[in-house]
Design a protein around this motif. Structure first.
Motif, PDB file in Angstrom:
ATOM      1  N   LYS A  96       0.768  -1.187  -0.030  1.00 22.54           N
ATOM      2  CA  LYS A  96      -0.097   0.089   0.000  1.00 22.54           C
ATOM      3  C   LYS A  96       0.958   1.275  -0.038  1.00 22.54           C
ATOM      4  O   LYS A  96       0.713   2.352  -0.768  1.00 22.54           O
ATOM      5  CB  LYS A  96      -0.793  -0.057   1.287  1.00 22.54           C
ATOM      6  CG  LYS A  96      -2.221   0.619   0.996  1.00 22.54           C
ATOM      7  CD  LYS A  96      -2.939   0.290   2.068  1.00 22.54           C
ATOM      8  CE  LYS A  96      -4.639   0.694   1.880  1.00 22.54           C
ATOM      9  NZ  LYS A  96      -5.445   0.486   2.994  1.00 22.54           N
ATOM     10  N   THR A 103       1.313   6.157  -7.103  1.00 22.73           N
ATOM     11  CA  THR A 103       0.138   6.965  -7.442  1.00 22.73           C
ATOM     12  C   THR A 103       0.759   8.533  -7.565  1.00 22.73           C
ATOM     13  O   THR A 103       0.387   9.261  -8.281  1.00 22.73           O
ATOM     14  CB  THR A 103      -0.795   6.830  -6.244  1.00 22.73           C
ATOM     15  OG1 THR A 103      -1.096   5.303  -6.286  1.00 22.73           O
ATOM     16  CG2 THR A 103      -2.147   7.551  -6.913  1.00 22.73           C
ATOM     17  N   TYR A 322      -6.179  -3.992 -18.352  1.00 29.07           N
ATOM     18  CA  TYR A 322      -6.068  -5.018 -17.347  1.00 29.07           C
ATOM     19  C   TYR A 322      -6.389  -4.434 -15.715  1.00 29.07           C
ATOM     20  O   TYR A 322      -7.060  -4.957 -15.244  1.00 29.07           O
ATOM     21  CB  TYR A 322      -4.803  -5.656 -17.201  1.00 29.07           C
ATOM     22  CG  TYR A 322      -4.652  -6.599 -18.604  1.00 29.07           C
ATOM     23  CD1 TYR A 322      -5.663  -7.255 -19.303  1.00 29.07           C
ATOM     24  CD2 TYR A 322      -3.269  -7.119 -19.027  1.00 29.07           C
ATOM     25  CE1 TYR A 322      -5.612  -8.132 -20.216  1.00 29.07           C
ATOM     26  CE2 TYR A 322      -3.313  -7.868 -20.122  1.00 29.07           C
ATOM     27  CZ  TYR A 322      -4.358  -8.601 -20.671  1.00 29.07           C
ATOM     28  OH  TYR A 322      -4.315  -9.258 -21.854  1.00 29.07           O
ATOM     29  N   PRO A 323      -5.790  -3.305 -15.542  1.00 31.60           N
ATOM     30  CA  PRO A 323      -5.972  -2.729 -14.260  1.00 31.60           C
ATOM     31  C   PRO A 323      -7.314  -2.403 -14.097  1.00 31.60           C
ATOM     32  O   PRO A 323      -7.990  -2.580 -12.676  1.00 31.60           O
ATOM     33  CB  PRO A 323      -4.921  -1.710 -14.122  1.00 31.60           C
ATOM     34  CG  PRO A 323      -3.951  -1.824 -15.103  1.00 31.60           C
ATOM     35  CD  PRO A 323      -4.640  -2.649 -15.985  1.00 31.60           C
ATOM     36  N   VAL A 324      -7.872  -1.886 -15.101  1.00 27.83           N
ATOM     37  CA  VAL A 324      -9.356  -1.430 -14.913  1.00 27.83           C
ATOM     38  C   VAL A 324     -10.480  -2.643 -14.692  1.00 27.83           C
ATOM     39  O   VAL A 324     -11.152  -2.789 -14.095  1.00 27.83           O
ATOM     40  CB  VAL A 324      -9.994  -0.491 -16.048  1.00 27.83           C
ATOM     41  CG1 VAL A 324     -11.479  -0.475 -16.130  1.00 27.83           C
ATOM     42  CG2 VAL A 324      -9.184   0.832 -16.107  1.00 27.83           C
ATOM     43  N   SER A 325      -9.917  -3.640 -15.611  1.00 30.21           N
ATOM     44  CA  SER A 325     -10.779  -4.749 -15.410  1.00 30.21           C
ATOM     45  C   SER A 325     -10.695  -5.629 -14.244  1.00 30.21           C
ATOM     46  O   SER A 325     -11.387  -6.236 -13.380  1.00 30.21           O
ATOM     47  CB  SER A 325     -10.542  -5.643 -16.541  1.00 30.21           C
ATOM     48  OG  SER A 325     -10.441  -5.519 -17.960  1.00 30.21           O
ATOM     49  N   SER A 327      -9.908  -4.004 -11.390  1.00 33.36           N
ATOM     50  CA  SER A 327     -10.183  -3.116 -10.274  1.00 33.36           C
ATOM     51  C   SER A 327     -11.344  -3.526  -9.510  1.00 33.36           C
ATOM     52  O   SER A 327     -12.350  -4.288  -9.713  1.00 33.36           O
ATOM     53  CB  SER A 327     -10.503  -1.734 -10.699  1.00 33.36           C
ATOM     54  OG  SER A 327     -11.452  -1.613 -11.624  1.00 33.36           O
ATOM     55  N   LYS A 328     -11.347  -3.318  -7.943  1.00 40.61           N
ATOM     56  CA  LYS A 328     -12.476  -3.728  -7.084  1.00 40.61           C
ATOM     57  C   LYS A 328     -13.872  -3.301  -7.687  1.00 40.61           C
ATOM     58  O   LYS A 328     -14.750  -3.651  -7.492  1.00 40.61           O
ATOM     59  CB  LYS A 328     -12.192  -3.057  -5.733  1.00 40.61           C
ATOM     60  CG  LYS A 328     -10.951  -4.186  -5.003  1.00 40.61           C
ATOM     61  CD  LYS A 328     -10.735  -3.354  -3.699  1.00 40.61           C
ATOM     62  CE  LYS A 328      -9.696  -4.352  -3.031  1.00 40.61           C
ATOM     63  NZ  LYS A 328      -8.712  -3.647  -1.951  1.00 40.61           N
ATOM     64  N   TRP A 329     -13.790  -2.019  -8.051  1.00 41.71           N
ATOM     65  CA  TRP A 329     -15.026  -1.535  -8.484  1.00 41.71           C
ATOM     66  C   TRP A 329     -15.597  -2.221  -9.586  1.00 41.71           C
ATOM     67  O   TRP A 329     -16.921  -2.508  -9.679  1.00 41.71           O
ATOM     68  CB  TRP A 329     -15.221   0.049  -8.725  1.00 41.71           C
ATOM     69  CG  TRP A 329     -14.252   0.371  -9.605  1.00 41.71           C
ATOM     70  CD1 TRP A 329     -13.139   0.853  -9.815  1.00 41.71           C
ATOM     71  CD2 TRP A 329     -14.644   0.623 -11.155  1.00 41.71           C
ATOM     72  NE1 TRP A 329     -12.522   1.143 -11.175  1.00 41.71           N
ATOM     73  CE2 TRP A 329     -13.723   1.321 -12.165  1.00 41.71           C
ATOM     74  CE3 TRP A 329     -16.013   0.754 -11.672  1.00 41.71           C
ATOM     75  CZ2 TRP A 329     -13.791   1.343 -13.247  1.00 41.71           C
ATOM     76  CZ3 TRP A 329     -15.965   0.703 -13.121  1.00 41.71           C
ATOM     77  CH2 TRP A 329     -14.875   1.262 -13.755  1.00 41.71           C
ATOM     78  N   GLN A 331     -14.940  -5.343 -10.499  1.00 39.88           N
ATOM     79  CA  GLN A 331     -15.388  -6.555  -9.817  1.00 39.88           C
ATOM     80  C   GLN A 331     -16.708  -6.499  -9.430  1.00 39.88           C
ATOM     81  O   GLN A 331     -17.726  -7.359  -9.443  1.00 39.88           O
ATOM     82  CB  GLN A 331     -14.321  -7.067  -8.961  1.00 39.88           C
ATOM     83  CG  GLN A 331     -12.748  -6.973  -9.425  1.00 39.88           C
ATOM     84  CD  GLN A 331     -12.210  -8.421  -9.802  1.00 39.88           C
ATOM     85  OE1 GLN A 331     -13.047  -9.360  -9.688  1.00 39.88           O
ATOM     86  NE2 GLN A 331     -11.302  -8.386 -10.838  1.00 39.88           N
ATOM     87  N   SER A 354     -14.410  -1.300 -19.708  1.00 40.70           N
ATOM     88  CA  SER A 354     -13.052  -1.345 -19.687  1.00 40.70           C
ATOM     89  C   SER A 354     -12.621  -0.943 -20.860  1.00 40.70           C
ATOM     90  O   SER A 354     -11.627  -0.123 -21.155  1.00 40.70           O
ATOM     91  CB  SER A 354     -12.423  -2.663 -19.597  1.00 40.70           C
ATOM     92  OG  SER A 354     -12.783  -3.318 -18.384  1.00 40.70           O
TER      93      SER A 354
END
Lengths: 531, 347
Positions: A96, A103, A322-325, A327-329, A331, A354
Motif C-alpha cells: 500500500k 500513485t 487489465y488494471p481497470v478490468s 479493479s475492485k469497483w 469486480q 473497460s
C-alpha cells in the motif's frame, strides 16, 4: 532536428563513428549525451519537463524498490517467528505504501502531460459549455509549451514505474541509465513506446562493432527514408489540398481519393519513421521492439489493432485495460450486472466499460481534440459490434465454404482497409462534422466526370507523381508479402554480392532522385510527432 | 573469398558508386547554356588563361549587361573583366571580389551599388547562379554562409545533386552535351544582346515606408572598401543607367553621403544621360532594364574615358600576349553580333 534533415543524418553518422571508437563502457553515456543534445536542439525549454519526469520516476521507483527489498529481507528474517496472516498483512501494508508512492509519481507525470497537452482543450470546452459569446468573459487560453515526445516518454516512464511496482523489473539505481531509457533519441519523437524490461537489456550493454548489425541497421534506415520521402511526402500535397479546401470544392470523388491517400501517407510516414528509429538502434546494437506487422493485411479491425502501433496498443492493454478490468469497483459491478442482467449480458458489460475507457484514453492520447475522441470511440464501437457478431460470423463461415477461400480473405482485407481509411479521416479535421460531411460527399457529390477531365492533376500532384506513388506502393506491398517468410534484409543478404549491391544502391538512388525533399518540396515533420 | 580479394571488390564497388553519383550530379545540375544563361557567368572567369585584368566590374545584371570589355579594349586598351551575376547581392559581390584577388590584383574595382537595397538574399535561385560557379575556397564557403536563405542547406552546395535531384524529368540533350564542358556565353563577363525594345511607360517607384539601406548591406560595403584599401585598389561606385528597378532619390542620397564620407568616386549614370548619350528608344533591349549592345558600347565609351583619364588605367594594347588574346575575343564578339543579327532579323 527533423529525422529527414541533413543535420540529423550527420548527427547519426557522427554518433555511430564515435560509438564504436570510444571504450565500450562509455557507449551508453555517449548515447545519453547525444539524446540530450538532440532534445535540447529541438528546444531548450523542453528540458525541465523531461528532467522532472526522469527525476520523479527515478526517485519513486528507487523508493519502491528499496521498500520491496526491505520487505523481502524483513520477511526472510522473520520467516520463523511470523504467522502466515501476519506476513500477509505486513506485505499488504508495505504494498500500500509503495502504491501511494507510485500513485503520487503517476499523478505528477500524468498531471504534467494533462496540463501541457489538454489544459487549452479543457478551457475551450468550458467556454463552449458556458456559452460565453463575449471573448472578454471567456477563460483565456494558456500559452503552454508542449515538449517534444511528451506523450511517448511519459508513457514509457509510467510503464517502468508500474513494472517496478509490480516487481516485473528492478528499479534502475543509476539515474543516468534511467535518463537514457526515457530520452533515447531515436524513439523519443514518435515511439515505439518501449518497455524498460525489453530495451534495457541491449541499451546499456557494451557493443562491439558488428558489421551485420550495422549494415542491417543502415538498410532499415534507408527503407524508412524511402517510405517517408518517396511515398508519404510525395502524396502529402494531394491530401492537404483536398483537406485544406474549406470551400468544399474538392469533395465527392476527391474525398474518396483523399481518404485512401491519407491512409497510405499515414502508413508510409509512421512506419517509415519507426523503420528509421529501429534502424538507428540496430546499427548501435540495440534492439527496439517492432511496432507494426503488415497492418493493412488485416482481415478485421480487431486484427488491425494487434498489428498497428503494437507498442501503444499493448501499453493500453497492460496499463489501462487489465488494471481497470481487475479493479475492485469493476469486480463489484460485474457481480451486480450478472445478478441484474443475467450471466451473458452481465459478463459482457464490464468488458464494454473497460474497453470504453481504453478507447476513450487512446483517442485522447492522440490529441487534445474531440475528433480524436470520436475516432477512438468509433473504433470502440466497431470492435464491440464485431465481437457481438462473432458467433454469427462463425456460423456464416461454417455454412458457406467459399467464405474460407483466398478471394474472400482478399475481400475482408479490402473491407478492413476501407474501414481504416474512413476511421483515419477523423485525424484530419478538427471538427467532427467536417469529417462526416467529407465522407457523405463521396455519395452525394457526383463529380466522377472530373476524373476524366484530369481533376486529379489539380490537387498538387502531377501524372509523374501518381506513377511514382503507384510503383512505390507496389514495392511496399511486395516487401510486405516477402516479409511473411522472413526478414527481407536476411533474404537479400543471401543473394549474390552484385545483386545485393544493385538492390541497396538502387534503393538509395530512388530516395536520392525521387524523394520529395529539398527546395520545392515540403519535407514535413512526421505525422505521429504531433501526438 | 580471400581478404585481399574482398578488399578489392569493396574498393571497386565504392569506386563505381562514386562514379555513378558523380555522373548523375554532372547530368542533373543546370547547364545554363540556353534559356537562363546567367548562371554560367561566374564560372567562366576561371577559364581565362591570363587573369591579369586592370579593371574588375562587380555587381548584378546592371554591370554584366551594360558594359562591354571588348569595347573598352578596342577603344582604350583597358584589360577588364566583369564578375557579374543575376541579382548579385552585396555580400556575394564582396566574396567574389575576395575570390578574384586570389588570382590577381586589379588597379580599379567598379561596383554597381544597386544591390545595397538588399540586406539579405531574396531568392534561392539567384544564390545558386551567383555562388555555384565559384571555385571552392574560403571565400566561397563564407559567401554561401552569408547568402543562404532559411530553406537552404550548406551541404547542397557541396553536393548539388541534393538540390537538383528532381531535375531528372527535365533532362534534355543539352544536359548530356554540356556535362563536362560548357559553351562560353559571355565576352569577359559581358552578356550581349543586340535587339531593341524601347523604354516606354517606365513605372515610377512606389513610395516606401523606409528607404534606409540595411545594416548588413552597409557592413559589406565597408568590407569591400577596406579590402580595396588594403590591396591598394581604387574602388569606384556606380549606378548603371537601368530605369527599373526604380532607383529612389533617397537611395542615391545615402550613397552620395557615403562616397563623400570615404572620399570615393560615385557615378550615377541615370543622371548622366546627356554625357553618355544613352537613348532609351534604341539602347535597351527590354524596355529600359538593361542596355543592348549599342547602349553598352556607349556607356563603355564614356566610362572608359573616365577610367583612363581620371584614374590612370593603363592602355595595354602594346602587350603582344594580351593583343593575341583580345584578337581572339574580338573575333568571337563580332561573330556573335552577326549571329544575333540573324537571330533577331537586324540588318
Amino acid at each position: 532536428m527533423l529525422f529527414t534533415s541533413y543535420e540529423f543524418i550527420g548527427f547519426v553518422a557522427l554518433l555511430l563513428v564515435l560509438y564504436y571508437l570510444i571504450p565500450k563502457r562509455f557507449q551508453w553515456m555517449l548515447l545519453l549525451v547525444a539524446s540530450y543534445v538532440f532534445y535540447i536542439l529541438a528546444d531548450p525549454m523542453y528540458l525541465p519537463y523531461i528532467l522532472v519526469t526522469t527525476f520523479t520516476t527515478y526517485a519513486a521507483a528507487l523508493i519502491m524498490q528499496k521498500d520491496a527489498d526491505k520487505t523481502s529481507d524483513y520477511l526472510k528474517l522473520h520467516k520463523e517467528d511470523m504467522e502466515k496472516d501476519a506476513r500477509k498483512a505486513y506485505k499488504a501494508a508495505r504494498k500500500k505504501v509503495r502504491a501511494r508512492v507510485m500513485t503520487l509519481c503517476i499523478l505528477i507525470n500524468v498531471g504534467i502531460l494533462m496540463f501541457v497537452k489538454y489544459v487549452n482543450f479543457i478551457i475551450g470546452n468550458v467556454n463552449s459549455v458556458l456559452q460565453v459569446g463575449d471573448p472578454a468573459g471567456q477563460f483565456a487560453l494558456l500559452d503552454v509549451i508542449v515538449p517534444m515526445g511528451i506523450s511517448f516518454y511519459t508513457f514509457m516512464a509510467l510503464s517502468y514505474l508500474i513494472d517496478v511496482y509490480r516487481g516485473t523489473v528492478r528499479a534502475e539505481s543509476n539515474p543516468g541509465k534511467l535518463a537514457l531509457f526515457i530520452t533515447f533519441f531515436p524513439h523519443i519523437v514518435q515511439g515505439p513506446i518501449s518497455r524498460y524490461g525489453d530495451l534495457s537489456v541491449t541499451l546499456f550493454e557494451e557493443h562491439a562493432f558488428d558489421k551485420t548489425k550495422v549494415s542491417f541497421g543502415l538498410q532499415r534506415i534507408m527503407w524508412g527514408f524511402f517510405k517517408k520521402l518517396v511515398v508519404a511526402d510525395r502524396i502529402m500535397p494531394a491530401v492537404t489540398t483536398v483537406i485544406g479546401d474549406t470551400e468544399g470544392g474538392h469533395r465527392g470523388m476527391y474525398a474518396l481519393v483523399c481518404v485512401i491517400f491519407y491512409t497510405i501517407e499515414l502508413y508510409a510516414d509512421f512506419t517509415g519513421g519507426i523503420d528509421i528509429t529501429i534502424g538507428i538502434a540496430e546499427a548501435l546494437g540495440i534492439t527496439v521492439k517492432e511496432n507494426f506487422e503488415r497492418p493493412y493485411f488485416s482481415m478485421s479491425l480487431k486484427e488491425y489493432w494487434r498489428r498497428w502501433h503494437i507498442t501503444m496498443c499493448s501499453w493500453f492493454r497492460d496499463y489501462i485495460f487489465y488494471p481497470v478490468s481487475g479493479s475492485k469497483w469493476l469486480q463489484k459491478f460485474t457481480k451486480f450486472s450478472r445478478k441484474t442482467f443475467g450471466e451473458k449480458v452481465g459478463r459482457r458489460l464490464p468488458v464494454y466499460i473497460s474497453s470504453f475507457i481504453v478507447w476513450f484514453t487512446t483517442g485522447l492520447w492522440h490529441g487534445a481534440s474531440w475528433n480524436f475522441i470520436v475516432w477512438g470511440l468509433l473504433n470502440y464501437l466497431v470492435l464491440m459490434i464485431s465481437e457481438e457478431f462473432e458467433p454469427l460470423y462463425d456460423r456464416f463461415h461454417n455454412r458457406f465454404k467459399w467464405s474460407n477461400t483466398r478471394a474472400y480473405d482478399l475481400f475482408r482485407i479490402l473491407r478492413t482497409f476501407l474501414l481504416i481509411c474512413v476511421l483515419n479521416l477523423f485525424d484530419c479535421f478538427e471538427h467532427v462534422g467536417d469529417t462526416f460531411k467529407m465522407l457523405a460527399s463521396i455519395f452525394t457529390v457526383h463529380n466522377w466526370n472530373e476524373l476524366a477531365e484530369g481533376g486529379l492533376l489539380n490537387i498538387g500532384m502531377s501524372g509523374l507523381d501518381y506513377l511514382i506513388i503507384l510503383l512505390a506502393v507496389i514495392v511496399m506491398i511486395t516487401v510486405s508479402l516477402l516479409q511473411r517468410k522472413e526478414s527481407v534484409r536476411v533474404q537479400i543478404a543471401a543473394l549474390k554480392y552484385p545483386v545485393r549491391v544493385l538492390i541497396w544502391f538502387g534503393l538509395f538512388l530512388c530516395i536520392l532522385l525521387v524523394g520529395a525533399y529539398g527546395i520545392g518540396y515540403d519535407s514535413s515533420q512526421f505525422i505521429y510527432n504531433r501526438f | 573469398m580471400k581478404k585481399s580479394k574482398k578488399v578489392i571488390v569493396i574498393l571497386v564497388t565504392v569506386a563505381i558508386i562514386i562514379a555513378v553519383l558523380y555522373f548523375l550530379q554532372k547530368l542533373l545540375v543546370p547547364k545554363y547554356v540556353d534559356g537562363i544563361v546567367e548562371g554560367a557567368l561566374v564560372a567562366e572567369y576561371y577559364q581565362e588563361e591570363n587573369k591579369d585584368f586592370d579593371v574588375i566590374f562587380i555587381g548584378d545584371c546592371e554591370v554584366y549587361e551594360n558594359f562591354s570589355p571588348v569595347a573598352l579594349w578596342e577603344e582604350y586598351g583597358i584589360n577588364s573583366y566583369i564578375r557579374g551575376s543575376a541579382e548579385q547581392y552585396i555580400f556575394q559581390s564582396y566574396y567574389l571580389l575576395e575570390d578574384t584577388l586570389r588570382y590577381h590584383k586589379p588597379e580599379v574595382v567598379v561596383f554597381n551599388i544597386q544591390s545595397l537595397q538588399f540586406g539579405k538574399a531574396q531568392n534561392e535561385a539567384y544564390n545558386r547562379m551567383s555562388i555555384e560557379g565559384m571555385k571552392w575556397s574560403k571565400s566561397k564557403v563564407d559567401c554561401i554562409k552569408a547568402s543562404m536563405t532559411e530553406e537552404e542547406d550548406f551541404i547542397t552546395y557541396v553536393f548539388p545533386i541534393l538540390r537538383y535531384h528532381s531535375r531528372w524529368n527535365e533532362i534534355t540533350s543539352e544536359d548530356f552535351k554540356y556535362m563536362f564542358k560548357s559553351k562560353k556565353i559571355s565576352h569577359n563577363g559581358y552578356f550581349m544582346r543586340i535587339d531593341v525594345k524601347a523604354a516606354e511607360n517606365v513605372p515610377t517607384g512606389r513610395p516606401l515606408g523606409n528607404y534606409d539601406f540595411d545594416e548588413n548591406a552597409w557592413k559589406y560595403l565597408d568590407m569591400m572598401r577596406e579590402l580595396c584599401d588594403e590591396n591598394d585598389i581604387k574602388l569606384i561606385m556606380i549606378k548603371a543607367p537601368s530605369l527599373y528597378p526604380y532607383w529612389y532619390d533617397q537611395y542615391d542620397a545615402q550613397v552620395v553621403d557615403y562616397a563623400k564620407k570615404y572620399n570615393l568616386p560615385y557615378y550615377n549614370f541615370l543622371s548622366l544621360g546627356d554625357e553618355t548619350g544613352i537613348d532609351y528608344s534604341t539602347d535597351t533591349y527590354d524596355g529600359g532594364l538593361h542596355m543592348n549592345l549599342s547602349g553598352a558600347e556607349k556607356l563603355s565609351h564614356y566610362f572608359g574615358n573616365i577610367l583612363v583619364n581620371e584614374y590612370g588605367v593603363s592602355d595595354r594594347r602594346g602587350d603582344a600576349t594580351l593583343e593575341a588574346i583580345w584578337n581572339e575575343k574580338i573575333k568571337d564578339y563580332n561573330a556573335e553580333i552577326e549571329a544575333q543579327k540573324i537571330k533577331y532579323g537586324i540588318d
